[in-house]
Design an enzyme around this catalytic site. Sequence first.
Site, mmCIF file in Angstrom:
data_model
loop_
_atom_site.group_PDB
_atom_site.id
_atom_site.type_symbol
_atom_site.label_atom_id
_atom_site.label_comp_id
_atom_site.label_asym_id
_atom_site.label_seq_id
_atom_site.Cartn_x
_atom_site.Cartn_y
_atom_site.Cartn_z
ATOM 1 N N ASN A 145 -1.769 -0.299 7.399
ATOM 2 C CA ASN A 145 -1.178 -1.653 7.713
ATOM 3 C C ASN A 145 -0.200 -2.138 6.573
ATOM 4 O OD1 ASN A 145 -3.272 -2.260 5.772
ATOM 5 N ND2 ASN A 145 -4.489 -3.086 7.388
ATOM 6 N N GLU A 200 -10.055 -9.865 -7.329
ATOM 7 C CA GLU A 200 -9.160 -8.877 -7.010
ATOM 8 C C GLU A 200 -7.940 -9.024 -8.200
ATOM 9 O OE1 GLU A 200 -7.918 -9.198 -2.875
ATOM 10 O OE2 GLU A 200 -9.922 -8.742 -2.283
ATOM 11 N N PHE A 259 -15.728 4.508 7.719
ATOM 12 C CA PHE A 259 -13.923 4.768 7.531
ATOM 13 C C PHE A 259 -13.985 4.655 6.064
ATOM 14 C CE2 PHE A 259 -14.366 -0.082 8.208
ATOM 15 C CZ PHE A 259 -13.502 -0.478 7.241
ATOM 16 N N ARG A 283 -1.906 -14.425 4.772
ATOM 17 C CA ARG A 283 -2.567 -13.361 5.778
ATOM 18 C C ARG A 283 -2.046 -13.852 7.158
ATOM 19 N NH1 ARG A 283 -7.070 -10.641 4.445
ATOM 20 N NH2 ARG A 283 -8.115 -10.890 6.367
ATOM 21 N N TYR A 331 -12.576 -2.078 -2.686
ATOM 22 C CA TYR A 331 -13.270 -2.164 -1.514
ATOM 23 C C TYR A 331 -14.750 -2.284 -1.387
ATOM 24 C CZ TYR A 331 -8.505 -1.851 0.376
ATOM 25 O OH TYR A 331 -7.383 -1.851 0.887
ATOM 26 N N LYS A 391 0.872 -1.067 0.029
ATOM 27 C CA LYS A 391 0.166 -0.132 0.017
ATOM 28 C C LYS A 391 0.889 1.299 -0.026
ATOM 29 C CE LYS A 391 -3.787 -2.219 2.599
ATOM 30 N NZ LYS A 391 -4.502 -2.129 3.747
ATOM 31 N N THR A 437 -5.290 -7.162 11.110
ATOM 32 C CA THR A 437 -5.279 -5.939 10.370
ATOM 33 C C THR A 437 -4.878 -4.647 11.173
ATOM 34 O OG1 THR A 437 -7.782 -6.726 9.633
ATOM 35 C CG2 THR A 437 -7.138 -4.294 9.466
ATOM 36 N N ARG A 449 2.841 -7.014 9.933
ATOM 37 C CA ARG A 449 2.186 -5.764 10.367
ATOM 38 C C ARG A 449 2.733 -5.655 11.856
ATOM 39 N NH1 ARG A 449 -3.423 -7.357 8.028
ATOM 40 N NH2 ARG A 449 -3.465 -6.389 5.893
ATOM 41 N N HIS A 507 -2.092 -5.407 1.659
ATOM 42 C CA HIS A 507 -3.334 -5.808 1.558
ATOM 43 C C HIS A 507 -3.255 -7.242 1.149
ATOM 44 C CE1 HIS A 507 -7.476 -6.931 0.405
ATOM 45 N NE2 HIS A 507 -7.121 -7.530 -0.783
HETATM 46 P P1 CMP Z 1 -7.178 -4.331 4.235
HETATM 47 O O1 CMP Z 1 -6.683 -5.705 4.319
HETATM 48 O O2 CMP Z 1 -6.388 -3.730 2.683
HETATM 49 O O3 CMP Z 1 -8.787 -4.152 3.891
HETATM 50 C C1 CMP Z 1 -9.403 -3.248 4.300
HETATM 51 C C2 CMP Z 1 -8.792 -2.171 4.771
HETATM 52 O O4 CMP Z 1 -9.560 -1.118 5.417
HETATM 53 C C3 CMP Z 1 -7.936 -2.577 5.981
HETATM 54 O O5 CMP Z 1 -6.940 -3.327 5.406
HETATM 55 C C4 CMP Z 1 -7.335 -1.435 6.425
HETATM 56 O O6 CMP Z 1 -6.597 -0.792 5.943
HETATM 57 C C5 CMP Z 1 -8.890 -0.673 6.415
HETATM 58 N N1 CMP Z 1 -9.683 -0.559 7.671
HETATM 59 C C6 CMP Z 1 -10.167 -1.884 8.176
HETATM 60 N N2 CMP Z 1 -10.949 -1.416 9.231
HETATM 61 C C7 CMP Z 1 -10.738 -0.340 9.459
HETATM 62 C C8 CMP Z 1 -11.323 0.773 10.294
HETATM 63 N N3 CMP Z 1 -12.109 0.304 11.332
HETATM 64 N N4 CMP Z 1 -10.813 1.963 10.410
HETATM 65 C C9 CMP Z 1 -10.033 2.341 9.401
HETATM 66 N N5 CMP Z 1 -9.491 1.620 8.300
HETATM 67 C C10 CMP Z 1 -9.773 0.410 8.515
#
Ligand code: CMP
Length: 152
Positions: free
Chosen positions: A112, A126, A57, A85, A49, A9, A91, A102, A115
Amino acid sequence: MERSLILLKPDCVQRRLIGKIIARFEEKAINIVAMKMIQVTPDLSKQHYAEHVEKPFYGGLEEFITGAPVVAMVLEGLEVIRVVRDMLGATNGLKAAAGTIRGDFSSSRQMNLVHASDSPESATREINLYFKESELCPYEPTLTPWLKAGDE
Ligand code: CMP
């Protein structure tokens, strides 16, 4: 054999962590079968997404993911969706176990770093969002006999 869509990212690109993260996948002997740097557009973000578009968010997530380039990759290997993963950790970087990507490099829920697809269905969807079939370069690693037994 499975495939997974991985995005390094914008925070990973800006923090100059691309090489370190790719090295983790290479050290695990996972095959990289496609890779490119791209700028995610708001439209691509909404498609990627889709399940989060209505969440509170999402606005911040779109601003973040479109804020600098990403490196998109397709990884291939046995159980690669779960394996990657597990390598990423939880996350939220603050909650991710030490030793995970992470856990070692992120202190944020949004920023984070990486993805990774969460299921075979997500992976197919995807991969098709980010790559044309002609951009995938599957190959048989010469190291295979030293990575696993023939019946694994
Ligand atoms: P990712 O695995 O890319 O999938 C969805 C993304 O949304 C996640 O990683 C985070 O970067 C983001 N994300 C998930 N939950 C939240 C949250 N509660 N607030 C902000 N960002 C979030």
